[in-house]
Design a protein around this motif. Structure first.
Motif, short mmCIF file in Angstrom:
data_model
loop_
_atom_site.label_atom_id
_atom_site.label_comp_id
_atom_site.label_asym_id
_atom_site.label_seq_id
_atom_site.Cartn_x
_atom_site.Cartn_y
_atom_site.Cartn_z
N LEU A 117 42.29 -6.55 36.43
CA LEU A 117 41.82 -5.37 35.72
C LEU A 117 42.73 -5.04 34.55
N SER A 118 42.16 -4.61 33.46
CA SER A 118 42.92 -4.06 32.34
C SER A 118 42.08 -2.95 31.74
N SER A 119 42.74 -2.03 31.00
CA SER A 119 41.98 -0.91 30.45
C SER A 119 42.52 -0.50 29.09
N ARG A 120 41.68 0.21 28.35
CA ARG A 120 42.09 0.81 27.08
C ARG A 120 41.22 2.03 26.83
N SER A 121 41.71 2.91 25.98
CA SER A 121 40.96 4.11 25.60
C SER A 121 40.20 3.86 24.32
N ILE A 122 38.93 4.26 24.30
CA ILE A 122 38.11 4.18 23.09
C ILE A 122 37.46 5.54 22.92
N SER A 123 37.91 6.30 21.93
CA SER A 123 37.39 7.64 21.69
C SER A 123 37.54 8.47 22.97
N ARG A 124 36.44 8.95 23.55
CA ARG A 124 36.55 9.78 24.76
C ARG A 124 36.20 9.00 26.02
N PHE A 125 36.32 7.67 25.94
CA PHE A 125 35.99 6.81 27.08
C PHE A 125 37.15 5.90 27.44
N TYR A 126 37.15 5.46 28.70
CA TYR A 126 38.00 4.36 29.14
C TYR A 126 37.13 3.11 29.23
N GLU A 127 37.67 2.00 28.75
CA GLU A 127 36.99 0.71 28.91
C GLU A 127 37.83 -0.12 29.87
N VAL A 128 37.27 -0.45 31.02
CA VAL A 128 37.97 -1.26 32.01
C VAL A 128 37.37 -2.67 31.98
N HIS A 129 38.23 -3.65 31.80
CA HIS A 129 37.80 -5.05 31.72
C HIS A 129 38.13 -5.74 33.03
N LEU A 130 37.15 -6.40 33.63
CA LEU A 130 37.34 -7.12 34.88
C LEU A 130 37.11 -8.60 34.66
N THR A 131 38.05 -9.43 35.11
CA THR A 131 37.88 -10.87 35.10
C THR A 131 38.16 -11.39 36.51
N PRO A 132 37.35 -12.30 37.02
CA PRO A 132 37.51 -12.76 38.40
C PRO A 132 38.76 -13.64 38.57
N THR A 133 39.39 -13.53 39.73
CA THR A 133 40.52 -14.40 40.06
C THR A 133 40.01 -15.69 40.68
N ASP A 134 38.76 -15.70 41.12
CA ASP A 134 38.13 -16.89 41.70
C ASP A 134 37.03 -17.36 40.76
N ARG A 135 37.16 -18.57 40.22
CA ARG A 135 36.18 -19.06 39.24
C ARG A 135 34.80 -19.30 39.84
N LYS A 136 34.71 -19.33 41.15
CA LYS A 136 33.41 -19.57 41.81
C LYS A 136 32.57 -18.30 41.88
N ARG A 137 33.14 -17.19 41.50
CA ARG A 137 32.36 -15.94 41.54
C ARG A 137 31.21 -15.99 40.56
N ASN A 138 30.11 -15.34 40.92
CA ASN A 138 28.92 -15.34 40.06
C ASN A 138 29.13 -14.52 38.80
N ILE A 139 29.98 -13.50 38.88
CA ILE A 139 30.24 -12.65 37.72
C ILE A 139 31.42 -13.23 36.96
N GLU A 140 31.22 -13.60 35.69
CA GLU A 140 32.25 -14.24 34.90
C GLU A 140 33.16 -13.23 34.20
N GLU A 141 32.61 -12.07 33.92
CA GLU A 141 33.37 -11.04 33.18
C GLU A 141 32.58 -9.75 33.23
N MET A 142 33.29 -8.61 33.24
CA MET A 142 32.59 -7.33 33.29
C MET A 142 33.40 -6.26 32.56
N TYR A 143 32.69 -5.34 31.92
CA TYR A 143 33.29 -4.15 31.32
C TYR A 143 32.62 -2.93 31.96
N ILE A 144 33.43 -1.96 32.34
CA ILE A 144 32.90 -0.70 32.84
C ILE A 144 33.43 0.41 31.95
#
Length: 198
Positions: A117-144
């Motif tokens: 997980l990593s995060s940054r502030s953009i205006s009045r929001f937080y952007e959290v970036h998720l990258t899997p530690t296991d390459r076999k996961r179906n989700i390759e990358e995600m932002y919340i």
């Protein structure tokens, strides 16, 4: 040499602080949507195939979603998808990625294990970036994207199979939901053909 070691340690500690910050943000966001009685919200889903919108009810890991084309029930294990155009109900046991693609609140469970997980502030929001530690996961990358004042999640952006999809979330509110709304009732759809894909 000492300076390099100190600098490396400082960078590691800094990265750890950012990861903790990102986890803390998602912990707070998860808490806002973890009402034991349930929550409801409006969503808009944008994929390469097009855009659809609808309403979703969530209680724990259960959800019920309606769009102009389909209604979906998920009771924590089994998913029923009623396609209005052809009166079919597909019954399945969805994967993590399939759940994430249709239930934006599935992040409540998946971010806690198996992601960097990593995060940054953009205006009045937080952007959290998720990258899997296991390459076999179906989700390759995600932002919340999370509102800094309310900690309500407002966007979930996900890449799987090299393709991005975006879910926009609005009108989030607490609700008192019965468990029955998360299960398909065949009596309500007497003409529907039920196709078991499990």
């Amino acid at each position: 040499m000492k300076k390099i070691a100190i600098l490396s340690l400082a960078l590691l500690l800094s990265a750890g602080a950012w990861a903790q910050s990102a986890r803390s943000i998602l912990d707070k966001a998860a808490a806002t949507v973890s009402n034991p009685s349930g929550i409801q919200a409006h969503f808009q889903m944008i994929t390469k195939q097009g855009t659809t919108s609808g309403d979703i009810s969530v209680k724990g890991n259960k959800f019920h979603a309606t769009t102009p084309d389909a209604t979906i029930w998920f009771d924590g294990k089994t998913q029923w998808t009623y396609m209005k155009g052809n009166e079919e109900v597909n019954v399945s046991n969805p994967t993590e990625a399939e759940l994430q693609a249709i239930n934006p609140y599935n992040f409540i469970n998946i971010y806690k294990k198996g992601f960097r997980l990593s995060s940054r502030s953009i205006s009045r929001f937080y952007e959290v970036h998720l990258t899997p530690t296991d390459r076999k996961r179906n989700i390759e990358e995600m932002y919340i994207i999370v509102d800094q004042k309310t900690y309500h999640p407002t966007h979930v952006k996900m890449r799987r199979n090299g393709k991005w999809s975006v879910i926009l979330i609005s009108q989030l509110k607490s609700a008192s939901l019965s468990d029955g709304i998360f299960q398909f009732n065949a009596k309500d759809f007497p003409k529907a053909e039920i196709i078991d894909l499990r």
